[in-house]
Design a protein around this motif. Structure first.
Motif, PDB file in Angstrom:
ATOM      1  N   VAL A  48       0.852  -1.187   0.000  1.00  0.00           N
ATOM      2  CA  VAL A  48       0.000   0.000   0.000  1.00  0.00           C
ATOM      3  C   VAL A  48       0.891   1.242   0.000  1.00  0.00           C
ATOM      4  N   PRO A  49       0.689   2.176  -0.928  1.00  0.00           N
ATOM      5  CA  PRO A  49       1.528   3.378  -0.976  1.00  0.00           C
ATOM      6  C   PRO A  49       1.437   4.182   0.315  1.00  0.00           C
ATOM      7  N   LEU A  50       2.606   4.556   0.851  1.00  0.00           N
ATOM      8  CA  LEU A  50       2.669   5.366   2.069  1.00  0.00           C
ATOM      9  C   LEU A  50       3.033   6.804   1.766  1.00  0.00           C
ATOM     10  N   VAL A  51       4.103   6.989   0.992  1.00  0.00           N
ATOM     11  CA  VAL A  51       4.618   8.322   0.703  1.00  0.00           C
ATOM     12  C   VAL A  51       4.966   8.413  -0.777  1.00  0.00           C
ATOM     13  N   TYR A  52       4.987   9.638  -1.287  1.00  0.00           N
ATOM     14  CA  TYR A  52       5.276   9.854  -2.698  1.00  0.00           C
ATOM     15  C   TYR A  52       6.016  11.182  -2.886  1.00  0.00           C
ATOM     16  N   VAL A  60       7.525  15.746  -0.592  1.00  0.00           N
ATOM     17  CA  VAL A  60       7.108  14.414  -0.155  1.00  0.00           C
ATOM     18  C   VAL A  60       5.727  14.546   0.465  1.00  0.00           C
ATOM     19  N   ILE A  61       4.797  13.730   0.010  1.00  0.00           N
ATOM     20  CA  ILE A  61       3.418  13.809   0.500  1.00  0.00           C
ATOM     21  C   ILE A  61       2.961  12.444   0.995  1.00  0.00           C
ATOM     22  N   PRO A  62       2.069  12.415   1.990  1.00  0.00           N
ATOM     23  CA  PRO A  62       1.555  11.140   2.489  1.00  0.00           C
ATOM     24  C   PRO A  62       0.518  10.572   1.528  1.00  0.00           C
ATOM     25  N   ARG A  63       0.455   9.247   1.453  1.00  0.00           N
ATOM     26  CA  ARG A  63      -0.581   8.590   0.674  1.00  0.00           C
ATOM     27  C   ARG A  63      -1.588   7.876   1.573  1.00  0.00           C
ATOM     28  N   GLN A  64      -1.332   7.901   2.887  1.00  0.00           N
ATOM     29  CA  GLN A  64      -2.272   7.349   3.855  1.00  0.00           C
ATOM     30  C   GLN A  64      -2.451   8.371   4.973  1.00  0.00           C
ATOM     31  N   LYS A  65      -3.681   8.595   5.382  1.00  0.00           N
ATOM     32  CA  LYS A  65      -3.959   9.614   6.398  1.00  0.00           C
ATOM     33  C   LYS A  65      -3.261   9.307   7.717  1.00  0.00           C
ATOM     34  N   TRP A  66      -3.195   8.014   8.058  1.00  0.00           N
ATOM     35  CA  TRP A  66      -2.626   7.662   9.353  1.00  0.00           C
ATOM     36  C   TRP A  66      -1.122   7.904   9.431  1.00  0.00           C
ATOM     37  N   MET A  67      -0.462   8.138   8.294  1.00  0.00           N
ATOM     38  CA  MET A  67       0.978   8.405   8.311  1.00  0.00           C
ATOM     39  C   MET A  67       1.329   9.619   9.146  1.00  0.00           C
ATOM     40  N   ASN A  68       0.459  10.607   9.187  1.00  0.00           N
ATOM     41  CA  ASN A  68       0.732  11.808   9.977  1.00  0.00           C
ATOM     42  C   ASN A  68       0.768  11.511  11.471  1.00  0.00           C
ATOM     43  N   MET A  69       0.123  10.431  11.888  1.00  0.00           N
ATOM     44  CA  MET A  69       0.163  10.042  13.297  1.00  0.00           C
ATOM     45  C   MET A  69       1.411   9.221  13.609  1.00  0.00           C
ATOM     46  N   ALA A  70       1.994   8.612  12.580  1.00  0.00           N
ATOM     47  CA  ALA A  70       3.114   7.698  12.795  1.00  0.00           C
ATOM     48  C   ALA A  70       4.464   8.396  12.767  1.00  0.00           C
ATOM     49  N   VAL A  71       4.499   9.634  12.276  1.00  0.00           N
ATOM     50  CA  VAL A  71       5.776  10.336  12.143  1.00  0.00           C
ATOM     51  C   VAL A  71       5.713  11.679  12.854  1.00  0.00           C
ATOM     52  N   GLU A  72       6.883  12.256  13.106  1.00  0.00           N
ATOM     53  CA  GLU A  72       6.952  13.560  13.756  1.00  0.00           C
ATOM     54  C   GLU A  72       6.548  14.660  12.781  1.00  0.00           C
ATOM     55  N   TYR A 187       4.694   1.015  11.734  1.00  0.00           N
ATOM     56  CA  TYR A 187       3.730   1.383  10.701  1.00  0.00           C
ATOM     57  C   TYR A 187       2.549   0.421  10.672  1.00  0.00           C
ATOM     58  N   LEU A 188       2.828  -0.864  10.902  1.00  0.00           N
ATOM     59  CA  LEU A 188       1.743  -1.840  10.938  1.00  0.00           C
ATOM     60  C   LEU A 188       0.752  -1.528  12.058  1.00  0.00           C
ATOM     61  N   GLN A 189       1.261  -1.076  13.197  1.00  0.00           N
ATOM     62  CA  GLN A 189       0.381  -0.731  14.307  1.00  0.00           C
ATOM     63  C   GLN A 189      -0.562   0.405  13.922  1.00  0.00           C
ATOM     64  N   TYR A 190      -0.004   1.431  13.286  1.00  0.00           N
ATOM     65  CA  TYR A 190      -0.815   2.594  12.918  1.00  0.00           C
ATOM     66  C   TYR A 190      -1.749   2.292  11.751  1.00  0.00           C
ATOM     67  N   GLY A 191      -1.281   1.477  10.810  1.00  0.00           N
ATOM     68  CA  GLY A 191      -2.059   1.257   9.604  1.00  0.00           C
ATOM     69  C   GLY A 191      -2.839  -0.035   9.566  1.00  0.00           C
ATOM     70  N   TRP A 192      -2.892  -0.760  10.703  1.00  0.00           N
ATOM     71  CA  TRP A 192      -3.489  -2.088  10.693  1.00  0.00           C
ATOM     72  C   TRP A 192      -4.945  -2.074  10.251  1.00  0.00           C
ATOM     73  N   SER A 193      -5.706  -1.096  10.706  1.00  0.00           N
ATOM     74  CA  SER A 193      -7.124  -1.066  10.347  1.00  0.00           C
ATOM     75  C   SER A 193      -7.325  -0.913   8.850  1.00  0.00           C
ATOM     76  N   SER A 194      -6.413  -0.177   8.192  1.00  0.00           N
ATOM     77  CA  SER A 194      -6.507  -0.028   6.743  1.00  0.00           C
ATOM     78  C   SER A 194      -6.054  -1.289   6.034  1.00  0.00           C
ATOM     79  N   LEU A 195      -4.981  -1.904   6.550  1.00  0.00           N
ATOM     80  CA  LEU A 195      -4.403  -3.058   5.875  1.00  0.00           C
ATOM     81  C   LEU A 195      -5.301  -4.293   5.958  1.00  0.00           C
TER      82      LEU A 195
END
Length: 360
Positions: A48-52, A60-72, A187-195
């Motif tokens: 699943v695309p994360l960043v682009y 660099v832009i996020p491709r998943q909304k939850w990425m903003n919670m996983a990084v500083e 990342y799996l913890q943050y994105g598990w619901s999507s995955l």
């Protein structure tokens, strides 16, 4: 070596139910291709695309909304600056490769993939790093021996150069065995619901006019496992069938199509059906004159429009024809002191720091 497998390898371990999970990044530098960015990067978690990033948007832009919670909060600024530096490096690398292969004119690509895998059942881990030019494998990292292997004569100078950098190789070892795996799990913890989601496909029969081929389009499904088959009078039918590529939609779902070329009189004489099988549901669409016409009038819904990431991935597929690249270059905060554990930060920064800008 492997036609369009580079993309399938990325997503073959996708889906939240899989035992093997992956964190992977791809880099693509291009030369001589109009209307295409000179440099692009895409990061993936379980396909699943994360960043682009690309050289047109310079961001660099996020491709998943939850990425903003996983990084500083400063992640995106740092990654943008790092990607710009790598863009400059790969412009040099592709020119160097063109000279070594004596192909200075025409269309060329330089590809890199890197990442790590974790089996959540056995706890086994793995890392990989490969680079290529114009569909030709150049360099591959032997993680056990911790050395690069050149697959063609043109890569020998780089093989020797990189294998002589012991500090860099130790950083790579630490990245693959520790940092990359740690961030993969995070990342799996943050994105598990999507995955772990399962989304059923929408299925459409498309035809431009009565004499045109009929396309069976499945779109909006997740995970990727889908099978499209044609039936003629209830029996499997393979003649004059062309299966399309698996492509991502902008919303993280996927699409795939299969096209049947059949004469109008054959449609009238026989019963044709398209069967789409997904883990969520099985669909059967019967080809009737009225049904195809009605669907043609509505054509495709907006959900099938391939977004920016899809276009980039499609380009990666094309450029990776006969080629698979796996990789990872990495950086710790202090590359000169390999005994000190690097400060925890995002894996891309650790990999893409200035000390990791090694030219081909």
């Amino acid at each position: 070596m492997l036609t369009y497998v580079c993309f399938l390898v990325i997503i073959s371990v996708s889906g939240g139910n899989a035992a093997i999970h992956s964190l992977m990044y791809t880099y693509l530098a291009t030369s001589g291709i109009e209307d295409v960015p000179e440099f692009m990067t895409v990061g993936f978690l379980d396909g699943v695309p994360l960043v682009y990033y690309d050289s047109n948007i310079y961001r660099v832009i996020p491709r998943q909304k939850w990425m903003n919670m996983a990084v500083e909060s400063d992640y995106w600024d740092k990654e943008t600056q790092i990607s710009i530096r790598f863009q400059e490096l790969y412009k040099i690398n592709i020119n160097t490769a063109k000279e070594r292969f004596n192909q200075t004119e025409g269309v060329h690509t330089y590809q890199v993939m890197y990442g790590c895998e974790w089996d959540d059942e056995t706890n086994d881990t793995n890392g990989f790093h490969q680079e290529g030019f114009d569909g030709v494998d150049l360099l591959s990292l032997d993680l056990k021996e911790m050395r690069f292997i050149s697959l063609v004569p043109e890569g020998i100078p780089t093989q020797n150069k990189w294998n002589n950098d012991s500090a860099w190789l130790e950083n790579l070892r630490f990245y693959f065995s520790d940092l990359c795996i740690g961030w993969l799990k995070k990342y799996l913890q943050y994105g598990w619901s999507s995955l772990k989601k399962t989304v059923s496909p929408q299925v459409f029969l498309l035809q431009k006019d009565p004499s045109s081929p009929v396309t069976c389009q499945a779109t909006g499904f997740y995970p990727i496992g889908v099978t499209i088959t044609w039936l003629k009078n209830g029996q499997n039918h393979h003649k004059d069938v062309v299966l399309g590529e698996l492509l991502p939609n902008e919303d993280g779902t996927f699409q795939k199509s299969s096209t049947l070329t059949v004469a109008p009189y054959e449609l009238k004489k026989n019963n044709y059906s398209c069967v789409v099988e997904h883990q969520s549901k099985t669909f059967t669409e019967h080809l009737t004159e009225d049904e195809i016409r009605a669907i043609h009038e509505n054509y495709l819904p907006n959900s099938t429009i391939v977004g920016v990431v899809a276009a980039v991935l499609l380009l990666v597929i094309i450029c990776c024809t006969a080629y698979m690249v796996y990789q990872k270059k990495i950086e710790s905060e202090s590359c000169s002191d390999t005994t000190r554990r690097p400060k925890e930060t995002n894996p891309s920064v650790l990999f893409l720091g200035e000390t990791m800008l090694l030219a081909f």
